[in-house]
Design a protein around this motif. Structure first.
Motif, PDB file in Angstrom:
ATOM      1  N   SER A  44       0.852  -1.184   0.000  1.00 15.25           N
ATOM      2  CA  SER A  44       0.000   0.000   0.000  1.00 15.25           C
ATOM      3  C   SER A  44       0.890   1.237   0.000  1.00 15.25           C
ATOM      4  CB  SER A  44      -0.957  -0.035   1.193  1.00 15.25           C
ATOM      5  OG  SER A  44      -1.868   1.041   1.134  1.00 15.25           O
ATOM      6  N   LEU A  45       0.291   2.383   0.104  1.00 17.56           N
ATOM      7  CA  LEU A  45       1.064   3.618  -0.032  1.00 17.56           C
ATOM      8  C   LEU A  45       0.388   4.741   0.739  1.00 17.56           C
ATOM      9  CD1 LEU A  45       0.179   5.091  -3.503  1.00 17.56           C
ATOM     10  CD2 LEU A  45      -0.678   2.914  -2.768  1.00 17.56           C
ATOM     11  N   ARG A  46       1.143   5.776   1.012  1.00 22.89           N
ATOM     12  CA  ARG A  46       0.575   6.982   1.609  1.00 22.89           C
ATOM     13  C   ARG A  46       0.703   8.158   0.637  1.00 22.89           C
ATOM     14  NH1 ARG A  46      -1.388   3.816   3.942  1.00 22.89           N
ATOM     15  NH2 ARG A  46      -1.321   3.210   6.126  1.00 22.89           N
ATOM     16  N   SER A  47       1.680   8.082  -0.250  1.00 24.27           N
ATOM     17  CA  SER A  47       1.871   9.106  -1.289  1.00 24.27           C
ATOM     18  C   SER A  47       2.764   8.468  -2.352  1.00 24.27           C
ATOM     19  CB  SER A  47       2.552  10.342  -0.691  1.00 24.27           C
ATOM     20  OG  SER A  47       3.907  10.041  -0.401  1.00 24.27           O
ATOM     21  N   MET A  48       3.118   9.231  -3.384  1.00 26.48           N
ATOM     22  CA  MET A  48       3.960   8.652  -4.423  1.00 26.48           C
ATOM     23  C   MET A  48       5.418   8.545  -3.970  1.00 26.48           C
ATOM     24  SD  MET A  48       1.634   7.766  -6.188  1.00 26.48           S
ATOM     25  CE  MET A  48       2.390   6.970  -7.573  1.00 26.48           C
ATOM     26  N   THR A  49       5.697   8.992  -2.757  1.00 28.68           N
ATOM     27  CA  THR A  49       7.070   8.848  -2.234  1.00 28.68           C
ATOM     28  C   THR A  49       7.082   8.086  -0.900  1.00 28.68           C
ATOM     29  OG1 THR A  49       6.861  10.991  -1.133  1.00 28.68           O
ATOM     30  CG2 THR A  49       7.917  10.988  -3.306  1.00 28.68           C
ATOM     31  N   ARG A  50       5.940   7.644  -0.456  1.00 25.69           N
ATOM     32  CA  ARG A  50       5.895   6.921   0.825  1.00 25.69           C
ATOM     33  C   ARG A  50       5.110   5.609   0.681  1.00 25.69           C
ATOM     34  NH1 ARG A  50       5.116   9.717   6.635  1.00 25.69           N
ATOM     35  NH2 ARG A  50       7.197  10.433   6.054  1.00 25.69           N
ATOM     36  N   SER A  51       5.779   4.495   1.038  1.00 23.24           N
ATOM     37  CA  SER A  51       5.160   3.170   0.900  1.00 23.24           C
ATOM     38  C   SER A  51       4.723   2.641   2.260  1.00 23.24           C
ATOM     39  CB  SER A  51       6.172   2.160   0.360  1.00 23.24           C
ATOM     40  OG  SER A  51       6.753   2.630  -0.817  1.00 23.24           O
ATOM     41  N   ARG A  52       3.701   1.802   2.221  1.00 20.40           N
ATOM     42  CA  ARG A  52       3.273   1.079   3.417  1.00 20.40           C
ATOM     43  C   ARG A  52       3.134  -0.379   2.998  1.00 20.40           C
ATOM     44  NH1 ARG A  52       3.637   0.517   8.689  1.00 20.40           N
ATOM     45  NH2 ARG A  52       1.714   0.112   9.786  1.00 20.40           N
ATOM     46  N   TYR A  53       4.000  -1.226   3.530  1.00 17.96           N
ATOM     47  CA  TYR A  53       3.985  -2.643   3.156  1.00 17.96           C
ATOM     48  C   TYR A  53       3.754  -3.513   4.388  1.00 17.96           C
ATOM     49  CZ  TYR A  53       6.419  -0.933  -1.066  1.00 17.96           C
ATOM     50  OH  TYR A  53       6.779  -0.263  -2.208  1.00 17.96           O
ATOM     51  N   TYR A  54       3.151  -4.664   4.155  1.00 15.11           N
ATOM     52  CA  TYR A  54       2.925  -5.614   5.252  1.00 15.11           C
ATOM     53  C   TYR A  54       3.251  -7.021   4.762  1.00 15.11           C
ATOM     54  CZ  TYR A  54      -0.361  -1.951   6.936  1.00 15.11           C
ATOM     55  OH  TYR A  54      -0.957  -0.773   7.336  1.00 15.11           O
ATOM     56  N   ILE A  55       3.724  -7.859   5.695  1.00  9.66           N
ATOM     57  CA  ILE A  55       3.793  -9.300   5.402  1.00  9.66           C
ATOM     58  C   ILE A  55       3.158 -10.067   6.556  1.00  9.66           C
ATOM     59  CG2 ILE A  55       5.819  -9.338   3.847  1.00  9.66           C
ATOM     60  CD1 ILE A  55       7.545 -10.080   6.259  1.00  9.66           C
ATOM     61  N   GLN A  56       2.513 -11.165   6.207  1.00  8.43           N
ATOM     62  CA  GLN A  56       1.979 -12.060   7.231  1.00  8.43           C
ATOM     63  C   GLN A  56       3.148 -12.626   8.024  1.00  8.43           C
ATOM     64  OE1 GLN A  56      -0.180 -15.382   5.549  1.00  8.43           O
ATOM     65  NE2 GLN A  56      -0.163 -16.523   7.499  1.00  8.43           N
ATOM     66  N   CYS A  57       3.022 -12.693   9.368  1.00  7.17           N
ATOM     67  CA  CYS A  57       4.092 -13.287  10.185  1.00  7.17           C
ATOM     68  C   CYS A  57       3.468 -14.139  11.283  1.00  7.17           C
ATOM     69  CB  CYS A  57       4.974 -12.185  10.782  1.00  7.17           C
ATOM     70  SG  CYS A  57       4.108 -11.143  11.953  1.00  7.17           S
ATOM     71  N   GLY A  58       4.309 -14.876  11.982  1.00  3.87           N
ATOM     72  CA  GLY A  58       3.826 -15.743  13.059  1.00  3.87           C
ATOM     73  C   GLY A  58       3.246 -14.893  14.183  1.00  3.87           C
ATOM     74  N   ILE A  59       2.330 -15.476  14.923  1.00  4.02           N
ATOM     75  CA  ILE A  59       1.629 -14.729  15.966  1.00  4.02           C
ATOM     76  C   ILE A  59       2.568 -14.316  17.105  1.00  4.02           C
ATOM     77  CG2 ILE A  59       0.796 -16.799  17.232  1.00  4.02           C
ATOM     78  CD1 ILE A  59      -1.903 -14.784  16.912  1.00  4.02           C
TER      79      ILE A  59
END
Ligand code: APR
Ligand code: PHB
Length: 410
Positions: free
Chosen positions: A228-243
Motif C-alpha cells: 500500500s502507499l501513503r503518497s507517491m514517495t511513501r510506501s506502506r507494506y505488510y507481510i503475514q508473520c507468526g503470531i
C-alpha cells in the motif's frame, strides 16, 4: 486520621463522547454541525493519539462525511483517488477495477493518522471542548461511566489532580477495543463474538516510491503480503508473520528480502528499498459486541467491533456508526423522536456483520493458515488459488468483491 475531601467539579452537556480517536472526533464534528452540545473526554494526550499508525483506505461514504463536516481541504489536496485494487496469486498480477463496476464509486488513500489530525485541527479552530489526559497517572484513576441505565448518565474523571463529573443525556462510547464503556456493561446484558487468527501482520512504513500505485494483495506459498502507499514517495507494506514473532527479530534487510518473495517477479526487480520509518506487528482479530446500545450509552467504532485489516474496513465501519448515531441524536433532540436511537444497534449491526463477513472471507482467502501446514497445506493453497482464479475471471464474482470492497451504504 484526617481525610481530604476533594470537591467535584460538575459540568453538563447533551452528549459526552468517551475517546478522541477517529470515531469520537468525527461524531463530535457531526454533532456540532447539527447544533448538539458535546464534550470529548480522552485518557491519552493528543500527541499520543496521533502517534498511532493505522490503515489508510477510505470508502466514499467516509470521504462524503468528511466533506459534509467540512474537514476535507487536505484530504482533497493530498488524498489519492483509487479506482482499482489488485490481487497477486501464482506469481501473476491482476488489476480489479472498482469504479467501472460500481457506478463510478472509488476509494481514497489517505492515512487514518491524517484524518485524525484534520479532525483535531477542525475542533481546535471551532473552540470545541476536548479533555485530554483525563486520567490520574499516579492513582491510575481513569474515566468512568455511571447511570447509563437511566436518562441522566454521568461520566467522571480526574484531570491534574481535580475530580470532574459531566452530566449528559447520552454517552457515546468511542473508546476503542480496550475502552471503559463496553467493559462497564454487566456481562448478562452483552454478548461478544470473537475470532483470533493464528498470524499477525508485520508492517513497514518507508520513504520509498511505492512498488505498485494501487493497493495490491498477494497470496503466496510463503504467506500473505500487502503493498500500500501513503503518497507517491511513501510506501506502506505488510507481510503475514507468526503470531509470536518479535519485531526486534526483523531487521529492515530481512523484511525487504521476505517482502520481495511475495510480489510478482517484475515488481521485485523494480522494488526500491530504504530504512523503515515505523515497523510494528499487529495481531488479527474479528470481534463484535451485541447490542451496541445500553440505555443511554451507545458504542461506536472499535469499542463495538474489530475487523482484520484485510478489507480495510475498520475506520469505514466506525464512520458508518457515528453517521447513524448522529442522525439518531438529531432525531431525538430536534424532532423529539426515539425511533433513531431505538433502531441504532440493529441498523449498525447489519452493516457491521456484512463487513465482518467480507473481512473474514478475504483474510481466509489470502493467508496461509499454519494448521494447514504439512500434508494439507498444498490442498489449502490449491483451493485458494482456484477461488482466486474464479474470482478474477467471473464477472459475477468481480461484481461481488468490488461491491463489498467499495463499501455498503450506511
Ligand atoms: N477513557 C477515555 N478515552 C479512552 C479510554 C478511557 N477509558 N479508553 C480508551 N480511550 C481512547 C483511546 O486512547 C483512543 O484515543 O479512545 C480512543 C479510541 O480510539 P481508536 O482505538 O482509534 O478507536 P476508534 O476511534 O473507534 O477508531 C476506529 O481505528 O483501529 C482503527 O481499524 C480501526 O480504523 C478504525 C479506527
Ligand atoms: C494501508 O494502507 O495501511 C492498508 C491498505 C489496505 C488494507 C489495510 C491497510 O486492506
Amino acid at each position: 486520621m484526617a481525610f481530604k475531601i476533594l470537591a467535584m467539579k460538575t459540568l453538563s452537556t447533551q452528549v459526552v463522547i468517551v475517546g478522541a480517536g477517529p470515531s469520537g472526533l468525527l461524531l463530535g464534528a457531526l454533532l456540532h454541525k447539527a447544533g448538539i452540545e458535546h464534550i470529548i473526554v480522552e485518557r491519552q494526550s493528543g500527541d499520543y493519539v496521533l502517534g498511532r499508525i493505522r490503515a489508510g483506505v477510505l470508502e466514499q461514504g467516509t470521504t462524503d462525511l468528511l466533506d459534509y463536516v467540512g474537514v476535507n481541504e487536505r484530504l482533497h489536496k493530498e488524498g489519492l483517488r483509487h479506482d482499482a485494487f489488485a490481487l497477486i496469486f501464482k506469481g501473476a498480477f491482476h488489476r480489479i477495477n472498482i469504479s467501472d463496476r460500481q457506478g463510478g464509486k472509488h476509494m481514497t488513500v489517505y492515512g487514518q493518522t491524517e484524518v485524525t489530525r484534520d479532525l483535531m485541527d477542525h475542533r481546535a479552530a471551532l473552540g470545541l471542548q476536548t479533555v485530554y489526559e483525563a486520567e490520574d497517572k499516579k492513582t491510575g484513576r481513569s474515566v468512568a461511566v455511571h447511570d447509563f441505565d437511566t436518562d441522566h448518565p454521568r461520566v467522571t474523571f480526574t484531570k491534574e489532580g481535580e475530580n470532574y463529573e459531566i452530566k449528559a443525556r447520552f454517552i457515546a462510547g468511542c473508546d476503542g477495543y480496550h475502552g471503559v464503556c463496553r467493559a462497564s456493561v454487566p456481562t448478562r446484558s452483552i454478548q461478544n463474538f470473537e475470532k483470533v487468527y493464528p498470524f499477525g501482520w508485520l508492517g513497514v512504513l518507508s520513504d520509498t516510491p511505492p512498488v505498485y500505485h494501487e493497493v495490491t494483495y498477494s497470496n503466496t506459498e510463503r504467506g500473505f503480503a500487502l503493498s500500500s502507499l501513503r503518497s507517491m514517495t511513501r510506501s506502506r507494506y505488510y507481510i503475514q508473520c507468526g503470531i509470536d514473532e518479535k519485531v526486534e527479530n526483523w531487521s529492515d534487510d530481512r523484511f525487504w528480502a521476505e517482502f520481495k518473495t511475495r510480489i510478482d517477479p517484475e515488481a521485485a526487480k523494480r522494488l526500491v528499498t530504504g530504512p523503515s520509518l515505523e515497523k510494528s506487528i499487529a495481531p488479527l482479530r474479528s470481534f463484535v459486541a451485541e447490542p451496541m446500545r445500553f440505555g443511554s450509552m451507545f458504542l461506536a467504532g472499535d469499542a463495538a467491533h474489530i475487523v482484520p485489516p484485510t478489507g480495510a474496513k475498520g475506520l469505514n465501519l466506525a464512520a458508518g456508526d457515528v453517521n447513524v448515531l448522529s442522525q439518531a441524536m438529531v432525531e431525538y433532540f430536534q424532532e423529539k423522536s426515539k425511533a433513531g436511537i431505538d433502531n441504532y444497534s440493529a441498523r449498525c449491526l447489519r452493516r457491521v456483520w456484512n463487513a465482518e463477513r467480507f473481512s473474514w472471507w478475504f483474510t481466509s482467502l489470502m493467508h496461509k493458515f499454519p494448521d494447514t501446514e504439512g500434508q494439507n497445506f498444498g490442498f489449502q493453497q490449491k483451493i485458494q488459488e482456484a477461488e482466486l482464479d474464479y474470482l478474477v475471471h467471473s464477472e459475477a464474482a468481480l461484481q461481488s468483491i468490488t461491491e463489498n470492497y467499495v463499501g455498503l451504504p450506511h
